[in-house]
Design an enzyme around this catalytic site. Structure first.
Site, PDB file in Angstrom:
ATOM      1  N   SER A 671       0.794  -1.229   0.000  1.00 46.62           N
ATOM      2  CA  SER A 671       0.000   0.000   0.000  1.00 46.62           C
ATOM      3  C   SER A 671       0.830   1.284   0.000  1.00 46.62           C
ATOM      4  O   SER A 671       0.289   2.370  -0.104  1.00 46.62           O
ATOM      5  CB  SER A 671      -0.946   0.022   1.199  1.00 46.62           C
ATOM      6  OG  SER A 671      -0.224   0.055   2.402  1.00 46.62           O
ATOM      7  N   LYS A 714      -6.134   3.935   8.790  1.00 47.43           N
ATOM      8  CA  LYS A 714      -5.168   4.844   8.177  1.00 47.43           C
ATOM      9  C   LYS A 714      -5.669   6.286   8.181  1.00 47.43           C
ATOM     10  O   LYS A 714      -4.910   7.228   8.458  1.00 47.43           O
ATOM     11  CB  LYS A 714      -4.880   4.392   6.740  1.00 47.43           C
ATOM     12  CG  LYS A 714      -4.105   3.073   6.654  1.00 47.43           C
ATOM     13  CD  LYS A 714      -3.919   2.641   5.209  1.00 47.43           C
ATOM     14  CE  LYS A 714      -3.146   1.333   5.131  1.00 47.43           C
ATOM     15  NZ  LYS A 714      -2.982   0.875   3.742  1.00 47.43           N
TER      16      LYS A 714
END
Length: 792
Positions: A671, A714
């Site tokens: 990611s 996140k």
């Protein structure tokens, strides 16, 4: 007067003057010394060895004080001599005259120092009576020796006679032999004899208790056998009172038919068995377990949805999904009348309330609560129990928990299910498959019980920090509910509504003694904690209250008001800055978003260029997947060099170093692809990256931005760190539904499908580049300006 006499070493015994002893000799030098002495005056000197293990001791291995003795008679056997000897006097060895066959030494007699005083006489009388007492307590001693001691003896003779029969070490005997003062010798003997009498008394006491216990057991056995015989003769209670009591308990237990039949067979077997048979105890324990289980006892549920919601909200802030799931269960239960217990799995970082919500669920449902920690369990028998053939066998943790609850429908929490291990004793997670399957657990089989137990009414709740370590078959049986980290606003409400009250009560403080202002609580959250949960926050608040409690205990009368400026006085210097961002936009540095077991976090990608040969250097303890992301980013940049305004072969004379700080922390996953590519392009084009822009997404060789996971964690971490713009792959737009509204309000979201779109947002300015047409596909967008996502 000096004498030259043969010297014979003795390993562990001492001959005292005025005493007779029989000794056996076998060493060559000892035999030679005996033969030489017996042919002359029959006088020898016996000396104790310092080390009994030496076979051929030298003069330095012998004590200096010995006993001059006479050999009364000798009997020769095969290679040995048995001799009766009598001690004459103490002697001191002056010098050795070594002979070829045995030791010779010059000795001088050591006369006893005798005082004629009443104290000496009293000591003699005391020793005589104490010795008689020792003999009565069972001291082993020859009758002739006892008679000699009891007869008239001088103080010196008495001391020698008693010394010869004391149960003491050879070194202590040598000390008595070397003592020439009769008074001192008698006093020392009195101490040693008193110690021996104390030991004899303890031995007799232990023997007496053992005998009493044995006699009591034998008497009880005899009386029981007589009682059985009398009861049989009278025709009363043929099965025995214990058997009847067990049968009554089985009837009241409400067991299923097949279980009751099994229990009755065991009772019958117990009744036919001798009570001293070891197996009787095992059967009795087994029956007690069967009887004590709640076969038909269940808690009466409170099917009141509003009351349940109120209880859940009282105990926990947030956790909307979990609360909805519990109220849904109650609603279905209310409509259908009966429903199989759900099997929930709460997954999330530490400290977010997974374990404590279990107690609240039990309270909301009106059920008993049981918690079993599975962390570190490696034995299958811990879950299913041991078979009855093993000594000390017990049912598994699940059956034990149900018994402790006392009802068949508790809320049963299996804590830390992701930390169950596997080794040669079996796989506990496989043993959980049956218990956690609603289609099978109505016939749960425990190895110890050997009969099925219905777990279908139990509401199982499991907790885990990560799902990766849970086997797929077990994961398939769980209804997984994710717990995300708390936002700063949620932490403030939790601290204000729950933690402060709890800690003030724990520290014996009231609102009249201390007041931590809301601003101070927020200051602690921002500058002293960085976590997904609230455990560290609770510890920091407890630290403040401890210091206030100390002031109150020392006599402080006025109320303590803790403001933000006072926090550092209680907690020390600030641990974390209000924001972790760089102070200015940097070239070659981008901000990525990461997911960890403790929630979300941000990470920086640093890129440095240096003259070289086209090497790609990767540091920061990166995993294989993250290294491949760096290589994919570099390949994408090389393939798009012209469109990025770079020379065709720019890489041939440059080394690119990609570093992710906090090198001790392992990092992995795809990611960070967008962030890595942005940082490298920034370094190559010398255009800074906006410091308040964070990004996450996987990148392909063609520059496509692919969907990633952990968006909620996140985004919360980005909000906590002070970022203002978040770049996400387009496919992740749906994941913002789970993000708290107050977080979305403060952030600007850009959804991209291609790397070029991300660069347009992340870099401070656009760089000159060739126009490149990008074909529009379902996975690849045109180079139009992306639209920001803002909350209403």
């Amino acid at each position: 007067m000096e004498k030259l006499v043969p010297v014979i070493p003795i390993r562990d015994g001492i001959i005292f003057p005025n005493t007779d002893s029989v000794l056996t000799f076998g060493r060559p030098k000892s035999l030679a010394a005996l033969e030489s002495s017996f042919q002359s005056e029959r006088i020898v000197c016996f000396v104790l060895q310092k080390n009994a293990k030496l076979n051929d001791p030298s003069p330095s291995d012998l004590y200096a004080i010995g006993t001059l003795s006479r050999i009364e008679r000798m009997i020769r056997t095969d290679g040995e001599i048995n001799a009766q000897v009598r001690g004459l006097s103490r002697v001191k060895i002056i010098a050795y005259d070594e002979h070829a066959s045995h030791l010779l030494a010059k000795v001088v007699e050591l006369p006893d120092v005798v005082e004629d005083s009443p104290e000496i006489k009293a000591l003699c009388n005391h020793l005589t009576s104490e010795f008689r007492r020792a003999m009565n307590l069972g001291k082993p001693a020859d009758f002739l020796v006892f008679m000699n001691i009891m007869s008239e003896n001088s103080p010196a003779e008495l001391s020698n006679l008693i010394s010869s029969v004391l149960d003491i070490k050879p070194q202590e005997r040598q000390t008595l032999l070397e003592e020439v003062s009769v008074k001192v010798r008698l006093e020392r003997i009195a101490e040693l004899l008193a110690r021996e009498i104390k030991i004899l008394e303890l031995e007799r006491k232990i023997a007496s208790k053992t005998q009493e216990r044995f006699e009591k057991g034998a008497r009880e056995a005899m009386l029981r056998e007589r009682l059985k015989t009398i009861e049989k003769e009278l025709g009363e209670d043929e099965e025995g009172s214990e058997t009847k009591e067990l049968m009554d308990k089985i009837k009241k237990a409400g067991m299923p038919e097949e279980v009751e039949e099994k229990a009755r067979k065991e009772v019958k077997k117990l009744g036919q068995m001798n009570q001293f048979n070891p197996e009787a105890g095992y059967i009795r324990n087994y029956l007690e377990w069967l009887i004590s289980l709640p076969w038909s006892i269940e808690s009466k549920e409170q099917i009141n949805i509003k009351a349940a919601e109120k209880i859940l909200n009282e105990d926990h802030f947030g956790l909307k999904k979990i609360k909805e799931r519990i109220t849904e269960y109650l609603a279905v239960h209310q409509l259908s009348g009966k429903m199989k217990g759900p099997i929930l799995c709460f997954v999330g970082p530490p400290g977010v309330g997974k374990t404590s919500i279990g107690k609240s669920i039990a309270r909301a449902l009106g059920r008993k609560f049981v918690r079993v920690s599975l962390g570190g369990i490696r034995d299958e028998a811990e879950i299913r129990g041991h078979r009855r053939t093993y000594v000390g066998a017990l049912p598994g943790r699940i059956i034990q928990g149900v018994k402790d609850a006392g009802t068949k429908n508790p809320v049963f929490m299996l804590d830390e299910i992701d930390k169950v291990g596997t080794d040669f004793r079996g796989d506990p997670s496989s043993a959980l498959l049956e218990a956690l399957d609603p289609e099978q657990n109505n016939q749960f089989s425990d190895h110890y019980l050997e009969v099925p137990f219905d777990l279908s009414d139990v509401m199982f709740v499991t907790t885990a920090n990560i799902l990766d370590t849970i086997p797929p078959a077990l994961k398939d049986r769980l209804e997984i509910i994710h717990f995300a980290g708390y936002t700063h606003d949620e932490k403030f409400h939790i601290a204000h509504d729950f933690l402060l009250k709890k800690q003030m009560e724990a520290h014996g403080l009231s609102s009249e003694k201390v007041d931590i202002t809301d601003e101070a609580v927020k200051f602690v959250i921002h500058h002293y904690t960085r976590e997904a949960g609230v455990r560290s926050l609770e510890r920091q608040l407890a630290t403040i209250l401890r210091k206030v409690a100390k002031l109150v205990a020392q006599g402080r009368k006025e109320k303590t008001i803790v403001k933000p400026k006072d926090v550092s006085r209680f907690l020390g210097p600030i641990k974390f800055r209000g924001t972790m961002l760089e102070k200015k936009d940097e070239v070659g540095m981008s901000t990525g978003l990461a997911w960890t077991e403790a929630g979300g976090d941000i990470l920086f990608i640093e890129v440095a260029l240096m003259p070289g040969r086209g090497n790609l250097i990767l540091t920061g303890q990166l995993g294989d997947v993250m290294k491949e992301s760096c290589q994919a980013a570099m390949s994408y940049i090389r393939a798009r060099a012209k469109s990025l305004g770079l020379a065709d072969k720019f890489y041939q004379k440059l080394d690119v170093h990609v570093h992710v700080p906090e090198g001790a922390v392992p990092k992995d996953g795809p990611s960070a692809g967008l962030a890595i590519t942005t940082a490298i392009i920034s370094a190559l084009t010398k255009i800074p990256v906006k410091r308040r822009v964070g990004m996450t997404g996987e990148i392909t060789l063609r520059g496509r931005a692919l969907e990633i996971g952990g968006v909620k964690e996140k985004v919360i971490a980005a909000h906590r760190a002070g970022l203002k713009t978040i770049i996400l792959p387009k496919e992740n737009k749906k994941d913002l539904e789970d993000v708290p509204k107050e977080v979305i309000r403060d952030l600007r979201f850009i959804f991209v499908s291609h790397m070029d779109e991300a660069l347009g947002v992340a870099l401070v300015k656009q760089f000159p580049r060739e126009k490149v047409e990008i074909v529009s596909t379902p996975h690849r967008a045109m180079l139009h300006a992306p639209q920001p996502y803002k909350a209403d």
